[in-house]
Write a protein that holds these residues in place. Structure first.
Motif, PDB file in Angstrom:
ATOM      1  N   ASN A  95       0.759   5.626  -0.377  1.00  8.40           N
ATOM      2  CA  ASN A  95       0.085   6.914  -0.539  1.00  8.40           C
ATOM      3  C   ASN A  95       1.023   7.819  -1.319  1.00  8.40           C
ATOM      4  O   ASN A  95       2.221   7.860  -1.025  1.00  8.40           O
ATOM      5  CB  ASN A  95      -0.252   7.530   0.822  1.00  8.40           C
ATOM      6  CG  ASN A  95      -1.361   6.768   1.510  1.00  8.40           C
ATOM      7  OD1 ASN A  95      -2.388   6.466   0.906  1.00  8.40           O
ATOM      8  ND2 ASN A  95      -1.162   6.445   2.771  1.00  8.40           N
ATOM      9  N   ASN A 108      -7.976  10.468  -2.807  1.00 10.68           N
ATOM     10  CA  ASN A 108      -8.309  10.951  -1.476  1.00 10.68           C
ATOM     11  C   ASN A 108      -8.810  12.388  -1.528  1.00 10.68           C
ATOM     12  O   ASN A 108      -8.623  13.085  -2.529  1.00 10.68           O
ATOM     13  CB  ASN A 108      -7.080  10.830  -0.564  1.00 10.68           C
ATOM     14  CG  ASN A 108      -6.578   9.403  -0.495  1.00 10.68           C
ATOM     15  OD1 ASN A 108      -7.360   8.464  -0.333  1.00 10.68           O
ATOM     16  ND2 ASN A 108      -5.277   9.217  -0.651  1.00 10.68           N
ATOM     17  N   THR A 110       0.853  -1.180   0.000  1.00 13.54           N
ATOM     18  CA  THR A 110       0.000   0.000   0.000  1.00 13.54           C
ATOM     19  C   THR A 110       0.891   1.232   0.000  1.00 13.54           C
ATOM     20  O   THR A 110       1.829   1.320   0.792  1.00 13.54           O
ATOM     21  CB  THR A 110      -0.928   0.014   1.232  1.00 13.54           C
ATOM     22  OG1 THR A 110      -1.737  -1.170   1.210  1.00 13.54           O
ATOM     23  CG2 THR A 110      -1.820   1.238   1.238  1.00 13.54           C
ATOM     24  N   SER A 122      -4.434  13.438  -3.006  1.00 12.43           N
ATOM     25  CA  SER A 122      -3.425  12.390  -3.061  1.00 12.43           C
ATOM     26  C   SER A 122      -4.133  11.106  -3.472  1.00 12.43           C
ATOM     27  O   SER A 122      -5.358  11.068  -3.613  1.00 12.43           O
ATOM     28  CB  SER A 122      -2.739  12.225  -1.701  1.00 12.43           C
ATOM     29  OG  SER A 122      -3.641  11.702  -0.747  1.00 12.43           O
ATOM     30  N   ARG A 123      -3.335  10.055  -3.707  1.00 13.80           N
ATOM     31  CA  ARG A 123      -3.899   8.759  -4.081  1.00 13.80           C
ATOM     32  C   ARG A 123      -3.407   7.701  -3.112  1.00 13.80           C
ATOM     33  O   ARG A 123      -2.306   7.817  -2.560  1.00 13.80           O
ATOM     34  CB  ARG A 123      -3.439   8.326  -5.467  1.00 13.80           C
ATOM     35  CG  ARG A 123      -3.772   9.100  -6.737  1.00 13.80           C
ATOM     36  CD  ARG A 123      -4.943   9.952  -6.718  1.00 13.80           C
ATOM     37  NE  ARG A 123      -5.308  10.448  -8.043  1.00 13.80           N
ATOM     38  CZ  ARG A 123      -5.370  11.726  -8.337  1.00 13.80           C
ATOM     39  NH1 ARG A 123      -5.034  12.642  -7.455  1.00 13.80           N
ATOM     40  NH2 ARG A 123      -5.787  12.120  -9.525  1.00 13.80           N
ATOM     41  N   THR A 124      -4.206   6.675  -2.936  1.00 14.84           N
ATOM     42  CA  THR A 124      -3.790   5.487  -2.205  1.00 14.84           C
ATOM     43  C   THR A 124      -3.823   4.341  -3.194  1.00 14.84           C
ATOM     44  O   THR A 124      -4.832   4.107  -3.856  1.00 14.84           O
ATOM     45  CB  THR A 124      -4.724   5.186  -1.014  1.00 14.84           C
ATOM     46  OG1 THR A 124      -4.708   6.301  -0.123  1.00 14.84           O
ATOM     47  CG2 THR A 124      -4.271   3.931  -0.263  1.00 14.84           C
TER      48      THR A 124
END
Length: 137
Positions: free
Chosen positions: A4, A126, A2, A130-132
């Motif tokens: 971010n 998000n 995972t 931002s992205r996860t």
């Protein structure tokens, strides 16, 4: 795995993905429209050594790229597919089982054609832009 990240870090994220031990060459990308699937695939394709411009194959369903080492890379955007039969008729399974890199956007359009042995990337945008990213290999 995972991660971010922001879109400014996309090239670094592409390197991290490609450094994943035993990364499968067929990777499905799951995300909402506009979350960055194509942007990430373009970064991965660049990291693999493709020097020509890469873009989304929205209208052609598949783009083929050649890396400087001669390796062939396929980028699929299945969003406009109407039926799984349409994909099968175009020989999509031959691409998927070619042994070449296959990056697949909107794989839920062909659930019965995706090889069992594939990796998945889920991207969530998000609230702070931002992205996860979650990679399952």
């Amino acid at each position: 795995m995972t991660i971010n990240f922001t879109l400014n870090e996309i090239q670094h994220i592409a390197k991290q993905i490609l450094a994943t031990p035993s990364l499968k060459k067929v990777i499905t990308f799951h995300a909402e429209m506009g979350a960055g699937k194509t942007t990430l695939i373009k970064a991965i394709v660049t990291e693999l050594g493709v020097q020509s411009n890469s873009s989304s194959p929205t209208f052609s369903l598949v783009n083929e790229y050649e890396a400087k080492n001669g390796e062939i890379i396929y980028h699929f955007d299945l969003y406009r597919l109407n039926t799984e039969t349409e994909a099968y008729d175009m020989g999509i399974d031959e691409y998927f089982y070619s042994g070449n890199w296959c990056f697949i956007e909107w794989p839920e359009k062909t659930p019965n054609l995706i090889p069992i042995d594939h990796a998945t990337i889920h991207i969530k945008q998000n609230l702070d832009n931002s992205r996860t990213l979650v990679l399952n290999n």
